[in-house]
Design a protein around this motif. Structure first.
Motif, PDB file in Angstrom:
ATOM      1  N   VAL A 204       0.854  -1.183   0.000  1.00  0.00           N
ATOM      2  CA  VAL A 204       0.000   0.000   0.000  1.00  0.00           C
ATOM      3  C   VAL A 204       0.899   1.246   0.000  1.00  0.00           C
ATOM      4  N   PRO A 205       0.673   2.181  -0.906  1.00  0.00           N
ATOM      5  CA  PRO A 205       1.472   3.411  -0.907  1.00  0.00           C
ATOM      6  C   PRO A 205       1.324   4.167   0.413  1.00  0.00           C
ATOM      7  N   ALA A 206       2.409   4.814   0.834  1.00  0.00           N
ATOM      8  CA  ALA A 206       2.386   5.542   2.103  1.00  0.00           C
ATOM      9  C   ALA A 206       1.347   6.648   2.097  1.00  0.00           C
ATOM     10  N   HIS A 207       1.175   7.341   0.953  1.00  0.00           N
ATOM     11  CA  HIS A 207       0.211   8.442   0.912  1.00  0.00           C
ATOM     12  C   HIS A 207      -1.224   7.929   1.070  1.00  0.00           C
ATOM     13  N   GLU A 208      -1.482   6.708   0.583  1.00  0.00           N
ATOM     14  CA  GLU A 208      -2.828   6.141   0.737  1.00  0.00           C
ATOM     15  C   GLU A 208      -3.102   5.800   2.194  1.00  0.00           C
ATOM     16  N   LEU A 209      -2.113   5.220   2.876  1.00  0.00           N
ATOM     17  CA  LEU A 209      -2.276   4.951   4.308  1.00  0.00           C
ATOM     18  C   LEU A 209      -2.498   6.253   5.075  1.00  0.00           C
ATOM     19  N   ALA A 210      -1.754   7.275   4.703  1.00  0.00           N
ATOM     20  CA  ALA A 210      -1.892   8.564   5.385  1.00  0.00           C
ATOM     21  C   ALA A 210      -3.299   9.118   5.211  1.00  0.00           C
ATOM     22  N   GLU A 211      -3.854   9.009   4.001  1.00  0.00           N
ATOM     23  CA  GLU A 211      -5.214   9.504   3.755  1.00  0.00           C
ATOM     24  C   GLU A 211      -6.241   8.692   4.530  1.00  0.00           C
ATOM     25  N   ARG A 212      -6.078   7.360   4.531  1.00  0.00           N
ATOM     26  CA  ARG A 212      -7.044   6.503   5.228  1.00  0.00           C
ATOM     27  C   ARG A 212      -7.047   6.775   6.729  1.00  0.00           C
ATOM     28  N   LEU A 213      -5.872   7.023   7.290  1.00  0.00           N
ATOM     29  CA  LEU A 213      -5.754   7.184   8.740  1.00  0.00           C
ATOM     30  C   LEU A 213      -5.713   8.640   9.174  1.00  0.00           C
ATOM     31  N   GLU A 214      -5.804   9.560   8.196  1.00  0.00           N
ATOM     32  CA  GLU A 214      -5.873  10.991   8.468  1.00  0.00           C
ATOM     33  C   GLU A 214      -4.664  11.496   9.255  1.00  0.00           C
ATOM     34  N   VAL A 215      -3.479  11.096   8.796  1.00  0.00           N
ATOM     35  CA  VAL A 215      -2.234  11.581   9.373  1.00  0.00           C
ATOM     36  C   VAL A 215      -1.302  11.957   8.224  1.00  0.00           C
ATOM     37  N   SER A 216      -0.110  12.447   8.542  1.00  0.00           N
ATOM     38  CA  SER A 216       0.852  12.809   7.508  1.00  0.00           C
ATOM     39  C   SER A 216       1.630  11.585   7.046  1.00  0.00           C
ATOM     40  N   VAL A 217       2.240  11.693   5.863  1.00  0.00           N
ATOM     41  CA  VAL A 217       3.079  10.603   5.353  1.00  0.00           C
ATOM     42  C   VAL A 217       4.264  10.385   6.295  1.00  0.00           C
ATOM     43  N   ARG A 218       4.809  11.456   6.837  1.00  0.00           N
ATOM     44  CA  ARG A 218       5.927  11.326   7.780  1.00  0.00           C
ATOM     45  C   ARG A 218       5.526  10.484   8.983  1.00  0.00           C
ATOM     46  N   THR A 219       4.301  10.690   9.484  1.00  0.00           N
ATOM     47  CA  THR A 219       3.812   9.896  10.619  1.00  0.00           C
ATOM     48  C   THR A 219       3.716   8.423  10.245  1.00  0.00           C
ATOM     49  N   ILE A 220       3.278   8.135   9.028  1.00  0.00           N
ATOM     50  CA  ILE A 220       3.175   6.744   8.582  1.00  0.00           C
ATOM     51  C   ILE A 220       4.546   6.080   8.606  1.00  0.00           C
ATOM     52  N   TYR A 221       5.565   6.766   8.115  1.00  0.00           N
ATOM     53  CA  TYR A 221       6.899   6.176   8.115  1.00  0.00           C
ATOM     54  C   TYR A 221       7.415   5.967   9.544  1.00  0.00           C
ATOM     55  N   ARG A 222       7.077   6.873  10.452  1.00  0.00           N
ATOM     56  CA  ARG A 222       7.468   6.670  11.854  1.00  0.00           C
ATOM     57  C   ARG A 222       6.750   5.451  12.431  1.00  0.00           C
ATOM     58  N   ASP A 223       5.471   5.278  12.067  1.00  0.00           N
ATOM     59  CA  ASP A 223       4.724   4.108  12.550  1.00  0.00           C
ATOM     60  C   ASP A 223       5.320   2.818  12.006  1.00  0.00           C
ATOM     61  N   VAL A 224       5.758   2.837  10.748  1.00  0.00           N
ATOM     62  CA  VAL A 224       6.386   1.649  10.162  1.00  0.00           C
ATOM     63  C   VAL A 224       7.662   1.295  10.937  1.00  0.00           C
ATOM     64  N   GLU A 225       8.430   2.296  11.300  1.00  0.00           N
ATOM     65  CA  GLU A 225       9.635   2.048  12.097  1.00  0.00           C
ATOM     66  C   GLU A 225       9.280   1.442  13.455  1.00  0.00           C
ATOM     67  N   ALA A 226       8.169   1.933  14.052  1.00  0.00           N
ATOM     68  CA  ALA A 226       7.740   1.395  15.345  1.00  0.00           C
ATOM     69  C   ALA A 226       7.310  -0.063  15.212  1.00  0.00           C
ATOM     70  N   LEU A 227       6.604  -0.405  14.136  1.00  0.00           N
ATOM     71  CA  LEU A 227       6.202  -1.792  13.915  1.00  0.00           C
ATOM     72  C   LEU A 227       7.420  -2.684  13.726  1.00  0.00           C
ATOM     73  N   SER A 228       8.386  -2.199  12.956  1.00  0.00           N
ATOM     74  CA  SER A 228       9.599  -2.982  12.726  1.00  0.00           C
ATOM     75  C   SER A 228      10.350  -3.212  14.025  1.00  0.00           C
ATOM     76  N   ALA A 229      10.424  -2.172  14.871  1.00  0.00           N
ATOM     77  CA  ALA A 229      11.118  -2.305  16.157  1.00  0.00           C
ATOM     78  C   ALA A 229      10.414  -3.301  17.071  1.00  0.00           C
ATOM     79  N   ALA A 230       9.086  -3.464  16.861  1.00  0.00           N
ATOM     80  CA  ALA A 230       8.315  -4.408  17.681  1.00  0.00           C
ATOM     81  C   ALA A 230       8.383  -5.831  17.132  1.00  0.00           C
ATOM     82  N   GLY A 231       9.153  -6.041  16.042  1.00  0.00           N
ATOM     83  CA  GLY A 231       9.317  -7.386  15.516  1.00  0.00           C
ATOM     84  C   GLY A 231       8.428  -7.726  14.341  1.00  0.00           C
TER      85      GLY A 231
END
Length: 325
Positions: free
Chosen positions: A19-46
């Protein structure tokens, strides 16, 4: 909350794949930068999630990774069991599937939320049909569904309101919509959005030709356009009436589609002024159903129209009385 957003991202990636980052950002009503930070958090959680930049990039889970996520909140659990009237599911042949799905969801819910979800299903009922909607013709959605899900064009024989003979159309369907208990087919005809009431379809055939929808347009987009066209259609003729306060509630319910604005109901007088919109003067004749509880004030031509209709009805019954019938 961030935890809810992370869970939403995980579920979207699990069901959608890349899923493109901009599409996730639109669906969740946040910025693309926030999406990339969330991806890093998921990766850190395994969670094996990675992002690829570029024109065809996006965010994706490692192939084969699955997780059994049941982390629903109490409100989310209850929301799943507040469902529309069974008629919608029955019309689509999904009654049995709905019951089975809800049983599976109940089994997957966190144990503390199950009692609340069960009580909600017994205490809340949403019935989408209107009061006194009148009889409707038989509706056969099978062929319409086949075309919608197979992405095929449809040939319809369709009878418009006020016409005796049906017309033939070849359309490109987007989907089906249930509005206040009435099913509609939303489709393009010659690349223009059209709305067809399912109970006016006299016959339908799925064609071999693939559907030709406008690029980037979804069912919800077309429905919004068509709904605005219906709701914003100009009434043409403004009519002012006065209504006895004792009949006002019923009058407003039965004439909701003609209201130009909500009336001012403050005060304690016997009469309330109401402004309506009609297409043509003869449509106002339906006000006679309220007898002397409604009086047309203006314009003069509508007042004369209703008066003439009342005189005609009076003459009809007086002739019957004189004839002894």
């Amino acid at each position: 909350m961030k935890s809810d957003r992370l869970l939403s991202i995980l579920l979207l990636l699990q069901t959608r794949g890349r899923v493109p980052a901009h599409e996730l950002a639109e669906r969740l009503e946040v910025s693309v930068r926030t999406i990339y930070r969330d991806v890093e958090a998921l990766s850190a959680a395994g969670v094996p999630v990675y992002a690829e930049r570029g024109r065809h990039g996006g965010i994706e889970l490692l192939a084969g990774f699955r997780t059994d996520v049941t982390g629903l909140t109490a409100d989310e659990s209850r929301a799943l069991f507040i469902l529309a009237a069974q008629g919608a599911h029955a019309a689509l042949g999904l009654d049995a599937a709905l019951g089975s799905a809800l049983r599976k969801v109940m089994a997957a819910l966190p144990a503390p939320h199950r009692p609340a979800a069960e009580v909600t299903s017994r205490r809340i009922l949403v019935d989408a049909t209107r009061w006194k909607g009148g009889p409707q013709g038989p509706v056969d959605l099978d062929v319409l569904q086949d075309a919608v899900f197979a992405d095929r064009r449809l040939r319809l024989r369709y009878r418009h309101s006020g016409e005796r003979e049906p017309r033939t159309y070849t359309v490109d369907p987007y989907g089906l919509v249930s509005k206040a208990g009435v099913w509609y087919l939303v489709a393009d005809r010659r690349a223009k959005p059209r709305l067809f009431r399912a109970d006016r379809v006299r016959s339908a055939a799925v064609l071999e030709d693939p559907v030709k929808r406008r690029p980037g347009i979804e069912l919800a987009d077309v429905w919004q356009v068509l709904r605005r066209q219906v709701e914003e259609r100009p009434g043409g003729l403004g009519v002012t009436v006065r209504v006895r306060r004792s009949r006002l509630d019923m009058f407003l319910r039965l004439n909701a589609s003609h209201l130009a604005e909500l009336p001012d109901t403050d005060g304690e007088g016997e009469w309330v002024t109401v402004r309506l919109m009609y297409g043509v003067a003869p449509e106002a004749r339906q006000l006679l159903q309220f007898a002397d509880h409604v009086e047309v004030l203006e314009p003069p031509e509508v007042r004369a129209e209703v008066a003439a209709a009342a005189a005609s009805v009076t003459e009809l019954y007086q002739r019957a009385v004189r004839a002894g019938r």
